[in-house]
Motif scaffolding. Sequence first.
Motif, mmCIF file in Angstrom:
data_model
loop_
_atom_site.group_PDB
_atom_site.id
_atom_site.type_symbol
_atom_site.label_atom_id
_atom_site.label_comp_id
_atom_site.label_asym_id
_atom_site.label_seq_id
_atom_site.Cartn_x
_atom_site.Cartn_y
_atom_site.Cartn_z
ATOM 1 N N LYS A 140 0.832 -1.206 0.000
ATOM 2 C CA LYS A 140 0.000 0.000 0.000
ATOM 3 C C LYS A 140 0.867 1.257 0.000
ATOM 4 C CE LYS A 140 -3.423 -0.260 2.820
ATOM 5 N NZ LYS A 140 -4.170 -0.263 4.107
ATOM 6 N N VAL A 141 1.932 1.241 0.796
ATOM 7 C CA VAL A 141 2.820 2.397 0.869
ATOM 8 C C VAL A 141 3.553 2.614 -0.450
ATOM 9 C CG1 VAL A 141 4.918 3.265 1.975
ATOM 10 C CG2 VAL A 141 3.091 2.311 3.374
ATOM 11 N N VAL A 142 3.978 1.536 -1.086
ATOM 12 C CA VAL A 142 4.652 1.662 -2.376
ATOM 13 C C VAL A 142 3.696 2.230 -3.421
ATOM 14 C CG1 VAL A 142 5.674 0.384 -4.293
ATOM 15 C CG2 VAL A 142 6.393 -0.109 -1.963
ATOM 16 N N ALA A 143 2.475 1.712 -3.492
ATOM 17 C CA ALA A 143 1.498 2.201 -4.464
ATOM 18 C C ALA A 143 1.179 3.677 -4.227
ATOM 19 C CB ALA A 143 0.225 1.361 -4.395
ATOM 20 N N ALA A 144 1.000 4.050 -2.960
ATOM 21 C CA ALA A 144 0.717 5.452 -2.637
ATOM 22 C C ALA A 144 1.919 6.330 -2.966
ATOM 23 C CB ALA A 144 0.355 5.575 -1.158
ATOM 24 N N GLY A 145 3.121 5.820 -2.697
ATOM 25 C CA GLY A 145 4.324 6.578 -3.012
ATOM 26 C C GLY A 145 4.493 6.806 -4.502
ATOM 27 N N LEU A 146 4.126 5.813 -5.302
ATOM 28 C CA LEU A 146 4.169 5.974 -6.756
ATOM 29 C C LEU A 146 3.132 6.992 -7.227
ATOM 30 C CD1 LEU A 146 4.635 2.250 -7.852
ATOM 31 C CD2 LEU A 146 6.344 4.086 -7.975
ATOM 32 N N ALA A 147 1.952 6.954 -6.611
ATOM 33 C CA ALA A 147 0.916 7.937 -6.967
ATOM 34 C C ALA A 147 1.409 9.352 -6.677
ATOM 35 C CB ALA A 147 -0.368 7.644 -6.191
ATOM 36 N N ALA A 148 2.138 9.519 -5.570
ATOM 37 C CA ALA A 148 2.680 10.840 -5.229
ATOM 38 C C ALA A 148 3.823 11.224 -6.173
ATOM 39 C CB ALA A 148 3.156 10.851 -3.782
ATOM 40 N N TRP A 149 4.680 10.254 -6.513
ATOM 41 C CA TRP A 149 5.824 10.525 -7.396
ATOM 42 C C TRP A 149 5.376 10.959 -8.781
ATOM 43 C CZ3 TRP A 149 10.986 11.072 -6.975
ATOM 44 C CH2 TRP A 149 11.754 11.006 -8.151
ATOM 45 N N TYR A 150 4.407 10.252 -9.328
ATOM 46 C CA TYR A 150 3.903 10.586 -10.665
ATOM 47 C C TYR A 150 2.750 11.580 -10.551
ATOM 48 C CZ TYR A 150 6.778 6.805 -12.459
ATOM 49 O OH TYR A 150 7.842 6.004 -12.796
ATOM 50 N N SER A 151 3.023 12.720 -9.941
ATOM 51 C CA SER A 151 2.013 13.761 -9.739
ATOM 52 C C SER A 151 2.702 15.104 -9.561
ATOM 53 C CB SER A 151 1.160 13.453 -8.501
ATOM 54 O OG SER A 151 1.852 13.805 -7.311
ATOM 55 N N LYS A 152 1.906 16.151 -9.436
ATOM 56 C CA LYS A 152 2.439 17.483 -9.192
ATOM 57 C C LYS A 152 2.974 17.627 -7.770
ATOM 58 C CE LYS A 152 1.497 19.264 -13.248
ATOM 59 N NZ LYS A 152 2.578 19.685 -14.168
ATOM 60 N N ALA A 153 2.734 16.612 -6.927
ATOM 61 C CA ALA A 153 3.250 16.621 -5.557
ATOM 62 C C ALA A 153 4.608 15.927 -5.460
ATOM 63 C CB ALA A 153 2.253 15.942 -4.618
ATOM 64 N N LYS A 154 5.216 15.660 -6.591
ATOM 65 C CA LYS A 154 6.466 14.898 -6.647
ATOM 66 C C LYS A 154 7.580 15.509 -5.805
ATOM 67 C CE LYS A 154 9.870 13.310 -10.069
ATOM 68 N NZ LYS A 154 10.164 13.221 -11.523
ATOM 69 N N THR A 155 7.625 16.831 -5.723
ATOM 70 C CA THR A 155 8.697 17.488 -4.989
ATOM 71 C C THR A 155 8.343 17.764 -3.534
ATOM 72 O OG1 THR A 155 7.911 19.661 -5.738
ATOM 73 C CG2 THR A 155 9.577 18.570 -7.096
ATOM 74 N N SER A 156 7.156 17.376 -3.104
ATOM 75 C CA SER A 156 6.745 17.580 -1.717
ATOM 76 C C SER A 156 7.338 16.493 -0.827
ATOM 77 C CB SER A 156 5.220 17.545 -1.608
ATOM 78 O OG SER A 156 4.622 18.515 -2.443
ATOM 79 N N SER A 157 7.544 16.827 0.442
ATOM 80 C CA SER A 157 8.066 15.832 1.373
ATOM 81 C C SER A 157 6.982 14.837 1.771
ATOM 82 C CB SER A 157 8.630 16.516 2.623
ATOM 83 O OG SER A 157 7.621 17.283 3.272
ATOM 84 N N LYS A 158 5.749 15.277 1.813
ATOM 85 C CA LYS A 158 4.612 14.423 2.150
ATOM 86 C C LYS A 158 3.439 14.772 1.253
ATOM 87 C CE LYS A 158 5.727 11.895 5.860
ATOM 88 N NZ LYS A 158 5.497 10.447 5.990
ATOM 89 N N ALA A 159 2.626 13.787 0.979
ATOM 90 C CA ALA A 159 1.418 14.022 0.180
ATOM 91 C C ALA A 159 0.305 13.126 0.710
ATOM 92 C CB ALA A 159 1.670 13.730 -1.287
ATOM 93 N N SER A 160 -0.909 13.626 0.661
ATOM 94 C CA SER A 160 -2.068 12.811 1.014
ATOM 95 C C SER A 160 -2.522 12.064 -0.237
ATOM 96 C CB SER A 160 -3.203 13.687 1.541
ATOM 97 O OG SER A 160 -4.345 12.899 1.850
ATOM 98 N N VAL A 161 -2.685 10.761 -0.114
ATOM 99 C CA VAL A 161 -3.095 9.927 -1.237
ATOM 100 C C VAL A 161 -4.408 9.237 -0.885
ATOM 101 C CG1 VAL A 161 -2.504 7.958 -2.696
ATOM 102 C CG2 VAL A 161 -0.717 9.562 -1.975
ATOM 103 N N HIS A 162 -5.399 9.342 -1.745
ATOM 104 C CA HIS A 162 -6.677 8.666 -1.545
ATOM 105 C C HIS A 162 -6.611 7.268 -2.154
ATOM 106 C CE1 HIS A 162 -8.611 12.905 -1.378
ATOM 107 N NE2 HIS A 162 -8.309 12.473 -0.162
ATOM 108 N N TYR A 163 -7.174 6.314 -1.454
ATOM 109 C CA TYR A 163 -7.205 4.949 -1.997
ATOM 110 C C TYR A 163 -8.536 4.287 -1.716
ATOM 111 C CZ TYR A 163 -6.200 2.975 2.680
ATOM 112 O OH TYR A 163 -6.253 2.618 4.004
ATOM 113 N N THR A 164 -8.902 3.395 -2.622
ATOM 114 C CA THR A 164 -10.165 2.694 -2.558
ATOM 115 C C THR A 164 -10.073 1.523 -3.517
ATOM 116 O OG1 THR A 164 -12.548 2.994 -2.766
ATOM 117 C CG2 THR A 164 -11.166 4.190 -4.290
ATOM 118 N N THR A 165 -11.193 1.073 -4.050
ATOM 119 C CA THR A 165 -11.181 0.045 -5.091
ATOM 120 C C THR A 165 -11.864 0.588 -6.349
ATOM 121 O OG1 THR A 165 -13.172 -0.899 -4.128
ATOM 122 C CG2 THR A 165 -11.075 -1.943 -3.557
ATOM 123 N N CYS A 166 -11.565 -0.027 -7.464
ATOM 124 C CA CYS A 166 -12.017 0.508 -8.750
ATOM 125 C C CYS A 166 -13.538 0.544 -8.892
ATOM 126 C CB CYS A 166 -11.406 -0.307 -9.893
ATOM 127 S SG CYS A 166 -9.645 0.000 -10.158
#
Length: 205
Positions: A140-166
Amino acid sequence: GRLRGGLLQKVPTRVWRTLRAHSSILQRAPTSNNIFGASCSVHSLRGAGSGPVATGTSLAAASGDVGGQELTVPEKHKGVRTFIEDGWTILVGKNAVDNDNLSLNIGKANDFWFHVAGCPGSHVVVRNPNQDSDLPQSVKVVAAGLAAWYSKAKTSSKASVHYTTCKHVSKIRGSPAGQVLLGKYKALSTGPLNPEAYFAAKSKK
Protein backbone atom coordinates in the motif's frame (compact mmCIF):
# COMPACT_ATOMS: atom_id res chain seq x y z
CA GLY A 1 -15.89 3.08 -13.36
CA ARG A 2 -15.63 1.64 -9.92
CA LEU A 3 -13.88 2.00 -6.57
CA ARG A 4 -13.97 0.54 -3.10
CA GLY A 5 -13.50 2.18 0.26
CA GLY A 6 -16.12 0.62 2.53
CA LEU A 7 -14.50 -2.78 2.15
CA LEU A 8 -11.03 -1.51 2.97
CA GLN A 9 -10.32 -2.67 6.50
CA LYS A 10 -7.15 -2.05 8.46
CA VAL A 11 -5.30 -5.31 8.90
CA PRO A 12 -2.15 -5.85 10.93
CA THR A 13 0.72 -6.10 8.48
CA ARG A 14 4.45 -5.59 8.57
CA VAL A 15 5.86 -2.22 7.64
CA TRP A 16 9.25 -2.31 5.98
CA ARG A 17 11.99 -0.40 7.75
CA THR A 18 12.83 1.36 4.53
CA LEU A 19 9.23 2.55 4.21
CA ARG A 20 8.41 3.25 7.85
CA ALA A 21 9.76 6.80 7.66
CA HIS A 22 7.89 7.28 4.40
CA SER A 23 4.33 6.94 5.54
CA SER A 24 1.68 7.17 8.21
CA ILE A 25 -2.04 6.36 8.06
CA LEU A 26 -4.32 9.35 8.36
CA GLN A 27 -7.83 9.51 9.69
CA ARG A 28 -10.45 7.99 7.46
CA ALA A 29 -11.68 10.50 4.92
CA PRO A 30 -15.39 11.32 4.48
CA THR A 31 -17.32 8.59 2.74
CA SER A 32 -19.70 10.88 0.91
CA ASN A 33 -19.38 11.20 -2.85
CA ASN A 34 -16.59 13.55 -3.88
CA ILE A 35 -15.09 14.66 -7.14
CA PHE A 36 -11.31 14.61 -7.04
CA GLY A 37 -8.73 16.81 -8.72
CA ALA A 38 -7.94 20.51 -8.72
CA SER A 39 -10.64 21.18 -6.14
CA CYS A 40 -9.36 18.36 -3.94
CA SER A 41 -12.45 16.48 -4.99
CA VAL A 42 -11.89 15.56 -8.62
CA HIS A 43 -9.00 13.24 -9.38
CA SER A 44 -7.37 14.14 -12.63
CA LEU A 45 -4.02 13.93 -14.38
CA ARG A 46 -2.57 16.53 -16.71
CA GLY A 47 1.13 16.54 -17.46
CA ALA A 48 2.07 14.16 -14.66
CA GLY A 49 4.22 11.09 -14.92
CA SER A 50 7.39 12.71 -16.23
CA GLY A 51 9.62 11.01 -13.67
CA PRO A 52 11.92 8.12 -14.51
CA VAL A 53 10.54 4.62 -14.83
CA ALA A 54 11.83 2.37 -12.09
CA THR A 55 14.46 -0.21 -12.81
CA GLY A 56 15.68 -3.31 -11.06
CA THR A 57 15.11 -7.05 -10.95
CA SER A 58 12.11 -6.70 -8.64
CA LEU A 59 10.40 -4.28 -10.99
CA ALA A 60 8.57 -4.74 -14.24
CA ALA A 61 8.68 -1.49 -16.17
CA ALA A 62 6.38 -1.05 -19.12
CA SER A 63 9.15 0.43 -21.24
CA GLY A 64 11.24 -2.56 -20.32
CA ASP A 65 14.84 -1.58 -21.19
CA VAL A 66 17.29 -1.46 -18.29
CA GLY A 67 21.04 -1.63 -18.79
CA GLY A 68 20.61 -3.24 -22.20
CA GLN A 69 18.36 -5.96 -20.79
CA GLU A 70 14.67 -6.16 -21.51
CA LEU A 71 12.55 -6.82 -18.44
CA THR A 72 9.76 -9.36 -18.61
CA VAL A 73 6.42 -8.07 -17.33
CA PRO A 74 3.29 -10.04 -16.38
CA GLU A 75 1.03 -7.66 -18.24
CA LYS A 76 1.46 -4.68 -20.53
CA HIS A 77 -0.96 -1.96 -21.52
CA LYS A 78 -0.47 1.02 -23.79
CA GLY A 79 0.04 4.19 -21.76
CA VAL A 80 0.57 2.30 -18.49
CA ARG A 81 3.71 1.72 -16.44
CA THR A 82 3.94 -1.67 -14.75
CA PHE A 83 5.69 -2.40 -11.45
CA ILE A 84 5.87 -5.50 -9.27
CA GLU A 85 6.03 -5.26 -5.48
CA ASP A 86 6.11 -8.52 -3.50
CA GLY A 87 4.17 -10.27 -6.24
CA TRP A 88 1.53 -7.53 -6.53
CA THR A 89 1.13 -5.89 -9.95
CA ILE A 90 0.98 -2.09 -9.80
CA LEU A 91 -0.23 -0.20 -12.88
CA VAL A 92 0.36 3.55 -13.31
CA GLY A 93 -1.30 5.70 -15.96
CA LYS A 94 0.91 7.99 -18.06
CA ASN A 95 -1.52 10.76 -19.00
CA ALA A 96 -5.13 11.85 -18.59
CA VAL A 97 -6.55 9.63 -21.33
CA ASP A 98 -4.50 6.67 -20.11
CA ASN A 99 -5.79 7.31 -16.59
CA ASP A 100 -9.39 7.00 -17.75
CA ASN A 101 -8.62 3.78 -19.56
CA LEU A 102 -6.74 2.34 -16.59
CA SER A 103 -9.34 3.21 -13.96
CA LEU A 104 -12.50 2.53 -15.97
CA ASN A 105 -11.53 -0.27 -18.35
CA ILE A 106 -8.32 -2.04 -17.34
CA GLY A 107 -8.96 -1.96 -13.59
CA LYS A 108 -11.34 -4.60 -12.25
CA ALA A 109 -13.99 -3.96 -9.63
CA ASN A 110 -11.96 -5.15 -6.63
CA ASP A 111 -8.56 -3.91 -7.78
CA PHE A 112 -7.19 -1.22 -5.49
CA TRP A 113 -7.00 2.36 -6.73
CA PHE A 114 -4.77 5.26 -5.63
CA HIS A 115 -4.49 8.96 -6.51
CA VAL A 116 -2.76 11.90 -4.86
CA ALA A 117 -5.23 14.29 -3.24
CA GLY A 118 -5.62 17.89 -4.30
CA CYS A 119 -3.49 18.02 -7.45
CA PRO A 120 -3.11 16.34 -10.86
CA GLY A 121 -1.40 12.97 -10.93
CA SER A 122 -1.39 9.47 -12.31
CA HIS A 123 -4.09 6.97 -11.46
CA VAL A 124 -2.57 3.89 -9.82
CA VAL A 125 -4.23 0.47 -9.82
CA VAL A 126 -3.03 -2.56 -7.85
CA ARG A 127 -4.30 -5.89 -9.12
CA ASN A 128 -6.29 -7.91 -6.60
CA PRO A 129 -6.79 -11.39 -8.13
CA ASN A 130 -7.64 -13.00 -4.79
CA GLN A 131 -10.29 -10.39 -3.91
CA ASP A 132 -8.49 -9.46 -0.67
CA SER A 133 -10.17 -6.90 1.58
CA ASP A 134 -7.00 -4.85 1.88
CA LEU A 135 -3.40 -4.70 0.69
CA PRO A 136 -0.35 -5.54 2.78
CA GLN A 137 0.84 -2.30 4.35
CA SER A 138 4.18 -2.40 2.54
CA VAL A 139 2.49 -2.72 -0.87
CA LYS A 140 0.00 0.00 0.00
CA VAL A 141 2.82 2.40 0.87
CA VAL A 142 4.65 1.66 -2.38
CA ALA A 143 1.50 2.20 -4.46
CA ALA A 144 0.72 5.45 -2.64
CA GLY A 145 4.32 6.58 -3.01
CA LEU A 146 4.17 5.97 -6.76
CA ALA A 147 0.92 7.94 -6.97
CA ALA A 148 2.68 10.84 -5.23
CA TRP A 149 5.82 10.52 -7.40
CA TYR A 150 3.90 10.59 -10.67
CA SER A 151 2.01 13.76 -9.74
CA LYS A 152 2.44 17.48 -9.19
CA ALA A 153 3.25 16.62 -5.56
CA LYS A 154 6.47 14.90 -6.65
CA THR A 155 8.70 17.49 -4.99
CA SER A 156 6.74 17.58 -1.72
CA SER A 157 8.07 15.83 1.37
CA LYS A 158 4.61 14.42 2.15
CA ALA A 159 1.42 14.02 0.18
CA SER A 160 -2.07 12.81 1.01
CA VAL A 161 -3.09 9.93 -1.24
CA HIS A 162 -6.68 8.67 -1.54
CA TYR A 163 -7.21 4.95 -2.00
CA THR A 164 -10.16 2.69 -2.56
CA THR A 165 -11.18 0.05 -5.09
CA CYS A 166 -12.02 0.51 -8.75
CA LYS A 167 -15.70 -0.30 -8.32
CA HIS A 168 -16.12 3.01 -6.50
CA VAL A 169 -14.48 5.03 -9.29
CA SER A 170 -16.86 6.52 -11.83
CA LYS A 171 -16.89 9.29 -14.40
CA ILE A 172 -19.30 12.15 -14.84
CA ARG A 173 -20.55 12.40 -18.41
CA GLY A 174 -18.73 15.18 -20.23
CA SER A 175 -16.01 15.61 -17.60
CA PRO A 176 -12.39 16.16 -18.74
CA ALA A 177 -10.12 13.20 -19.43
CA GLY A 178 -8.55 11.85 -16.25
CA GLN A 179 -11.21 13.33 -13.99
CA VAL A 180 -13.21 10.80 -11.98
CA LEU A 181 -15.71 10.70 -9.15
CA LEU A 182 -15.00 8.70 -5.99
CA GLY A 183 -17.65 7.23 -3.74
CA LYS A 184 -15.83 5.90 -0.68
CA TYR A 185 -12.15 6.21 0.05
CA LYS A 186 -9.49 6.37 2.73
CA ALA A 187 -6.38 8.54 2.93
CA LEU A 188 -2.72 7.68 3.37
CA SER A 189 0.03 10.21 4.05
CA THR A 190 3.29 9.35 2.32
CA GLY A 191 6.36 10.79 0.69
CA PRO A 192 6.81 10.42 -3.08
CA LEU A 193 8.63 7.19 -3.87
CA ASN A 194 11.30 7.34 -6.54
CA PRO A 195 10.80 3.96 -8.25
CA GLU A 196 14.25 3.84 -9.82
CA ALA A 197 16.04 4.34 -6.50
CA TYR A 198 13.63 2.16 -4.51
CA PHE A 199 13.66 -0.90 -6.74
CA ALA A 200 17.39 -0.64 -7.41
CA ALA A 201 18.09 -0.65 -3.65
CA LYS A 202 15.65 -3.51 -3.10
CA SER A 203 17.24 -5.64 -5.78
CA LYS A 204 20.58 -5.46 -3.97
CA LYS A 205 19.19 -6.90 -0.73
